[in-house]
Design a protein around this motif. Structure first.
Motif, PDB file in Angstrom:
ATOM      1  N   ASN A  78       0.820  -1.213   0.000  1.00 30.15           N
ATOM      2  CA  ASN A  78       0.000   0.000   0.000  1.00 30.15           C
ATOM      3  C   ASN A  78       0.850   1.258   0.000  1.00 30.15           C
ATOM      4  N   TRP A  79       1.800   1.355  -0.889  1.00 28.73           N
ATOM      5  CA  TRP A  79       2.641   2.546  -0.927  1.00 28.73           C
ATOM      6  C   TRP A  79       2.278   3.398  -2.136  1.00 28.73           C
ATOM      7  N   THR A  80       2.554   4.683  -2.021  1.00 29.71           N
ATOM      8  CA  THR A  80       2.400   5.600  -3.135  1.00 29.71           C
ATOM      9  C   THR A  80       3.282   6.822  -2.910  1.00 29.71           C
ATOM     10  N   THR A 101       6.621   9.436   0.625  1.00 35.03           N
ATOM     11  CA  THR A 101       5.948   8.206   0.221  1.00 35.03           C
ATOM     12  C   THR A 101       5.062   7.772   1.372  1.00 35.03           C
ATOM     13  N   PHE A 102       3.804   7.507   1.084  1.00 38.83           N
ATOM     14  CA  PHE A 102       2.896   6.926   2.064  1.00 38.83           C
ATOM     15  C   PHE A 102       3.018   5.411   1.952  1.00 38.83           C
ATOM     16  N   GLU A 179      -8.279  13.644  -1.547  1.00 40.76           N
ATOM     17  CA  GLU A 179      -8.960  13.977  -2.803  1.00 40.76           C
ATOM     18  C   GLU A 179      -8.031  13.810  -4.003  1.00 40.76           C
ATOM     19  N   LEU A 180      -6.802  14.269  -3.862  1.00 45.48           N
ATOM     20  CA  LEU A 180      -5.841  14.153  -4.962  1.00 45.48           C
ATOM     21  C   LEU A 180      -5.492  12.689  -5.247  1.00 45.48           C
ATOM     22  N   ASP A 188      -7.767   3.274  -2.735  1.00 43.24           N
ATOM     23  CA  ASP A 188      -7.376   2.334  -1.682  1.00 43.24           C
ATOM     24  C   ASP A 188      -6.376   2.964  -0.718  1.00 43.24           C
ATOM     25  N   VAL A 189      -5.421   3.717  -1.254  1.00 41.57           N
ATOM     26  CA  VAL A 189      -4.445   4.393  -0.393  1.00 41.57           C
ATOM     27  C   VAL A 189      -5.106   5.580   0.299  1.00 41.57           C
ATOM     28  N   ALA A 190      -5.964   6.288  -0.426  1.00 43.41           N
ATOM     29  CA  ALA A 190      -6.658   7.454   0.156  1.00 43.41           C
ATOM     30  C   ALA A 190      -7.431   7.061   1.403  1.00 43.41           C
TER      31      ALA A 190
END
Length: 194
Positions: A78-80, A101-102, A179-180, A188-190
């Motif tokens: 679950n990274w972005t 990076t999240f 939102e972005l 999924d990450v949001a």
């Protein structure tokens, strides 16, 4: 792994994450090695803070575990990438925002017990298959396969959970980034940016 208070996950949330993402890297340092042995592997998180898995007999990790049974199982998904402009404080120059990076990551420090007996290996295989492929036949009917593997039971001694999603930022900031992320197709990450 650096874990800030705002990124820390409690043991229950960390174990829930591991249970939902049962693939990771098993790391054994052994003794006197230049680098640890790292093996990507599927595993099963069992009740009672135990992990079960099996690996091929020729795997290089066995020697390292025999030298030192303390291992780390690392799970990260679950990274972005979050661009700096998204993280710039309101009213500041977006080109000076700090990117990051999240991600979610859990490291389980464990004591490893090697399982070599047929009954123990069958118990591990049956449990894994019941979870992953319940319609598959009984592994006891494949003795050649059974002789080619060894099992592992990992007793969890320490849980290190990190859920890095800007938990230290304001609600407004996190809402804007959510939102972005949704606009970019990463709902999924949001969902984790709370």
């Amino acid at each position: 792994m650096l874990i800030h208070p705002w990124d820390a996950g409690d043991d229950d949330s960390a174990l829930a994450y591991v249970g939902a993402h049962q693939f990771g890297h098993l790391i054994a340092s052994g003794r006197g090695r230049d680098v640890p042995v790292v093996v990507p592997t599927q595993f099963l998180l069992e009740a009672g803070r135990t992990v079960a898995l099996h690996l091929a007999r020729p795997n290089p990790i066995w020697a390292a575990i025999e030298e030192n049974p303390k291992v780390v199982l690392s799970v990260a998904e679950n990274w972005t990438y979050v661009p700096g402009a998204w993280r710039a404080e309101p009213g500041t120059d977006p080109s000076l925002g700090v990117p990051t990076t999240f991600y979610s990551a859990v490291q389980l420090v464990c004591h490893a017990e090697i399982v070599t007996g047929a009954d123990g290996k069958l118990e591990i295989l049956r449990a894994q298959l019941a979870e992953l492929d319940p319609g598959l036949g009984d592994p006891a009917r494949m003795p050649r396969l059974l002789s080619g593997i060894r099992g592992l039971r990992l007793t969890i001694e320490e849980i290190r959970g990190k859920f890095k999603y800007d938990g230290h930022k304001s609600d407004e900031h996190r809402a804007r980034v959510r939102e972005l992320l949704v606009e970019r197709g990463e709902a999924d990450v949001a969902e984790r940016v709370r």
